[in-house]
Enzyme design. Structure first.
Site, PDB file in Angstrom:
ATOM      1  CB  THR A  13      -0.915   0.021   1.170  1.00  0.00           C
ATOM      2  OG1 THR A  13      -0.264   0.020   2.495  1.00  0.00           O
ATOM      3  CG2 THR A  13      -1.870  -1.411   1.125  1.00  0.00           C
ATOM      4  N   GLY A  14       0.189   2.138  -0.550  1.00  0.00           N
ATOM      5  CA  GLY A  14       1.161   3.524  -0.508  1.00  0.00           C
ATOM      6  C   GLY A  14       2.426   3.248  -1.405  1.00  0.00           C
ATOM      7  CB  SER A  15       3.720   0.816  -3.424  1.00  0.00           C
ATOM      8  OG  SER A  15       2.391   0.319  -4.011  1.00  0.00           O
ATOM      9  CB  THR A  16       2.593   5.998  -6.039  1.00  0.00           C
ATOM     10  OG1 THR A  16       2.323   6.630  -5.028  1.00  0.00           O
ATOM     11  CG2 THR A  16       1.404   5.145  -6.547  1.00  0.00           C
ATOM     12  N   GLY A  20       7.512   2.927   0.009  1.00  0.00           N
ATOM     13  CA  GLY A  20       6.749   2.130  -0.559  1.00  0.00           C
ATOM     14  C   GLY A  20       6.860   1.744  -2.107  1.00  0.00           C
ATOM     15  CB  SER A 141       7.851   5.315  12.700  1.00  0.00           C
ATOM     16  OG  SER A 141       8.416   6.362  13.297  1.00  0.00           O
ATOM     17  CE1 TYR A 154       4.076   8.154  11.120  1.00  0.00           C
ATOM     18  CE2 TYR A 154       5.838   8.697  12.345  1.00  0.00           C
ATOM     19  CZ  TYR A 154       5.210   8.088  11.545  1.00  0.00           C
ATOM     20  OH  TYR A 154       6.177   7.165  10.670  1.00  0.00           O
TER      21      TYR A 154
END
Length: 264
Positions: A13-16, A20, A141, A154
């Site tokens: 996911t979020g690999s653009t 990612g 993280s 976060y």
């Protein structure tokens, strides 16, 4: 060590971009079929073109969907009905005065950084368990453990993600599916460059700004530099492999020694 993921299908996911994209590239290089996920077809297609140029002949699948919504998660499952390796990389971050963070912002961080991962694990873990093999990885993280004052919302969301990992690892016990977190340290991405310049003089050249950021805001780092996305990807590719079959329920650090601990 030779890692061969031929015949495996991964969803990142979020690999653009950023971490990612580096993870997706690493998995593709190891032979996996990889679902490239972003919210828009244009961003996904652009990422597929870039990764395809880096890994000629790789098998990439467009997964244009906002996986922070139930509809988006269903769309992702429609695009990739079978997933052997799920990498929940999507996340948001930013600095804010702790006393100024609204309830709505707290909810947004939980929805994106925690619930999106939970939703996709629910979607794909049963099939992995049925087949007797699977890998779930949640990108956490250092802020989950050493919560920065300027990023409490976060940090808390990433702490929750560590608990999600441990709980689902217990759910998957004995099935051949492993569930782990990867604790990423301060990493050099476009988004982090913007974040660095929120905290140091915008007139500084990047190399100086990076050093100043690490000196003032991340002095615990033993690397004393930002981590490159490919260094995070290396751990993810290993955890996706057969060689990592006995590693589950863990929180593995790729943090440059940032977290002051003798435990992983």
């Amino acid at each position: 060590m030779h890692i061969d993921l031929t015949g495996r299908t991964a969803l990142v996911t979020g690999s653009t971009q950023g971490i990612g994209a580096a993870i997706a590239t690493g998995l593709a290089r190891a032979g996996a079929r990889v679902g490239i996920n972003g919210r828009t077809k244009e961003r996904v297609d652009a990422a597929i073109a870039k990764i395809g140029a880096r890994v000629p002949g790789c098998d990439l699948v467009a997964v244009a969907a906002d996986v922070t919504t139930e509809e988006g998660a269903r769309a992702a499952a429609d695009a990739l009905p079978r997933v052997d390796v799920l990498v929940n990389n999507l996340g948001i971050f930013g600095s804010a005065d702790p006393l100024e963070i609204t309830d709505a912002e707290w909810r947004r961080y939980f929805e994106v950084n925690v619930l999106a991962a939970v939703r996709l694990i629910r979607q794909f873990l049963p099939g992995m368990a049925e087949r007797g093999w699977g890998r779930v990885q949640n990108i956490a993280s250092d802020s989950a453990v050493a919560i920065p004052a300027e990023m409490i919302h976060y940090g808390v969301s990433k702490t929750a993600l560590l608990s999600v990992t441990r709980g689902f690892a217990k759910q998957a016990a004995g099935t051949g599916v492993t569930v782990n977190s990867v604790i990423a340290g301060p990493t050099h991405t476009g988004g982090v460059e913007d974040f660095v310049y929120e905290l140091v003089d915008r007139e500084l050249p990047w190399d100086e700004a990076q050093r100043e950021f690490m000196r003032l805001h991340r002095p615990q780092s033993l690397l004393q530099r930002l981590i490159e996305p490919e260094e995070i990807a290396n751990m993810v590719v290993y955890l996706a492999s057969d060689q990592a079959s006995a590693t589950t329920g863990g929180a593995l650090r790729v943090d440059g020694g940032y977290v002051d601990s003798i435990l992983p």
